[in-house]
Enzyme design. Structure first.
Site: not given
Ligand code: 6PG
Length: 484
Positions: A128, A182, A185-186, A189
């Protein structure tokens, strides 16, 4: 053979990771289907470290020291399988294949099993931090065999970002554990971003603040408990003026949020595991609603769905509202993280991964998208009690949420009154109230299920499983084996 690690797939993430390896003194082999990418990298960045350029997969593999460490940085899904299929016949027992893409953990489990049967290690790792992180220090979440981590871990730890002397990389657990973590984590996010967007929307509507004024609010918040990368970039985005129109860029961007899928996977998996990650689910659905462009346009055109839209706060109502929204954001964020860590626990239990939640909080403190001071609090909570039933029960979080709750309720009530959608704030509050309630309406649901489907219920006053003869004489029967 002299390369310490090889990277195949040199799009921006792969290229930056390769440069990061080389910058840390690892001899880095390079491979890409289109040769020009290899040449470009060497031409532009060759002076950053020791690269071994190769023109085909055979020479790429041959350039690697054993056990070979091959990192695949291609698109998740079929392209990853295609590279693995080509690679495997060239490898020997004990070699390590690393998938650093955003793979689904089920795919990682399948691939790990298939490669293990061939005597190879497969490491599915979360990486990430986007392009910038890949180059200057990402957060890395590797899964796979413990043995493979011995050979690979030190290299990964060397390129990960460091927080207080600790690298943001640690062994997560067997097979799909790294990609699972991970994925969560997303998901977090998504929840974090949705909550920030709600705070923005509500302050804008309620107080009529301009994007530039709101940028200032977020900058101030970034100095307190909310300090995080996402809050910081929020201020940057809100401050940005569009060169063409002179308007705030945020007012020129189409309000339809896209998604590549990891948030959706988190929710799909949570549904299967039965973990209520309501904050993440609301965030995914809010993106879907925003993206239902045709439907939204039809509603605008019809003009028939009325509401208090346009109303704002005045006088006493506006008093202290910015601080109240900050508190609501913080409390909702605590809930979203508590749910995310519950999900990690549920996945770990389901698949026997033995994931250390405190260690996950530790490696999320830097490098990744959700990096924040806040993760130190979570680390502390698990340091004190690794088996905490919910993060909300930790003394610090319990008191943070309790002291925020008057503001939280005020903000949700105000948003409802103004007609501003706050699914993240309100679902987090509903979760909090649901969790702390001594008795829930679920008792009635059980009664209903028993009535229409004889699905049975438990009783608060004695053990066993019971069914009421609803359409008979109304008496109750005990239905479990002891009652027979
Ligand atoms: C990271 C992010 C990355 C992810 C983007 C876009 O940890 O660096 O999570 O892996 O691809 O955040 O995600 P979306 O297109 O689903 O918003």
């Amino acid at each position: 053979a002299r390369a310490d690690i090889g990277v195949t797939g040199l799009a921006v993430m792969g290229r930056n990771l390769a440069r990061n390896f080389a910058r840390h003194g690892h001899v880095t082999a390079l491979h890409n289907r289109t040769q020009s990418r290899v040449d470009e990298l060497v031409e532009q960045f060759g002076s950053e470290g020791d690269f071994v350029a190769s023109t085909d997969l055979e020479s790429f593999v041959a350039s690697l020291k054993r056990p070979r460490r091959v990192m695949i940085m291609v698109k998740a899904g079929k392209p990853t399988d295609a590279v693995i299929d080509e690679l495997v016949p060239l490898l020997e027992e004990g070699d390590i294949v690393i998938d650093g893409g955003n793979a689904h953990f089920d795919d990682t489990r399948r691939r790990e099993q298939a490669l293990r049967a061939k005597g190879l290690h497969f490491v599915g790792t979360g990486v990430s931090g986007g392009e910038e992180g890949a180059l200057n220090g990402p957060s890395i979440m590797p899964g796979g065999s413990k043995e493979s981590y011995e050979a690979l871990g030190p290299i990964l730890e060397s390129i990960a970002v460091d927080v207080d002397g600790t690298p943001c990389c640690t062994y997560v657990g067997p097979d799909g554990a790294g990609h699972f973590v991970k994925m969560v984590h997303n998901g977090i996010e998504y929840a974090d971003m949705q909550l920030i967007a709600e705070a923005y929307d509500l302050l804008r509507q309620g107080l009529g603040k301009t994007p530039a004024e709101l940028a200032e609010v977020f900058r101030t918040w970034n100095e307190g408990d909310l300090e995080s990368f996402l809050i910081e970039i929020t201020a940057t985005v809100l401050d940005k003026v569009d060169a063409e129109t002179g308007k705030a860029l945020v007012d020129v961007i189409v309000d339809a949020a896209e998604q590549k899928g990891t948030g959706r996977w988190t929710v799909q998996t949570a549904l299967e595991l039965g973990v209520p990650v309501t904050g993440i689910a609301e965030a995914v659905f809010a993106r879907s609603l925003s993206g239902s462009v045709d439907q939204r346009q039809a509603v605008q055109a019809a003009g028939s769905l009325t509401g208090p839209t346009g109303a704002s706060l005045d006088g006493a109502e506006a008093e202290g509202f910015v601080d109240a929204v900050r508190d609501a954001l913080y409390a909702s964020k605590v809930v979203a993280y508590a749910q995310g860590f519950d999900m990690i626990q549920a996945g770990s239990d389901q698949y026997g991964w033995d994931v250390d939640k405190g260690a996950m909080a530790t490696i999320w403190r830097g490098g990744c998208i959700i990096r924040a001071q806040f993760l130190n609090r979570i680390k502390d909570a698990y340091d004190k009690d690794a088996h905490l039933a919910s993060l909300l029960l930790d003394d610090y979080f319990a008191s943070a949420v309790s002291s925020a709750q008057d503001s939280w309720r005020r903000v949700v009530a105000t948003a409802v009154r103004l007609g501003v959608p706050v699914p993240g704030f309100s679902s987090a509050l509903a979760y909090y109230d649901g969790l702390r309630r001594e008795r829930l309406g679920a008792a009635l649901v059980q009664g209903q299920r028993d009535l229409f489907g004889a699905h049975t219920y438990g009783r608060v006053d004695k053990p066993g499983t019971y069914h009421t003869l609803w359409s008979g004489d109304g008496s109750e029967e005990r239905q479990d084996s002891e009652g027979q």
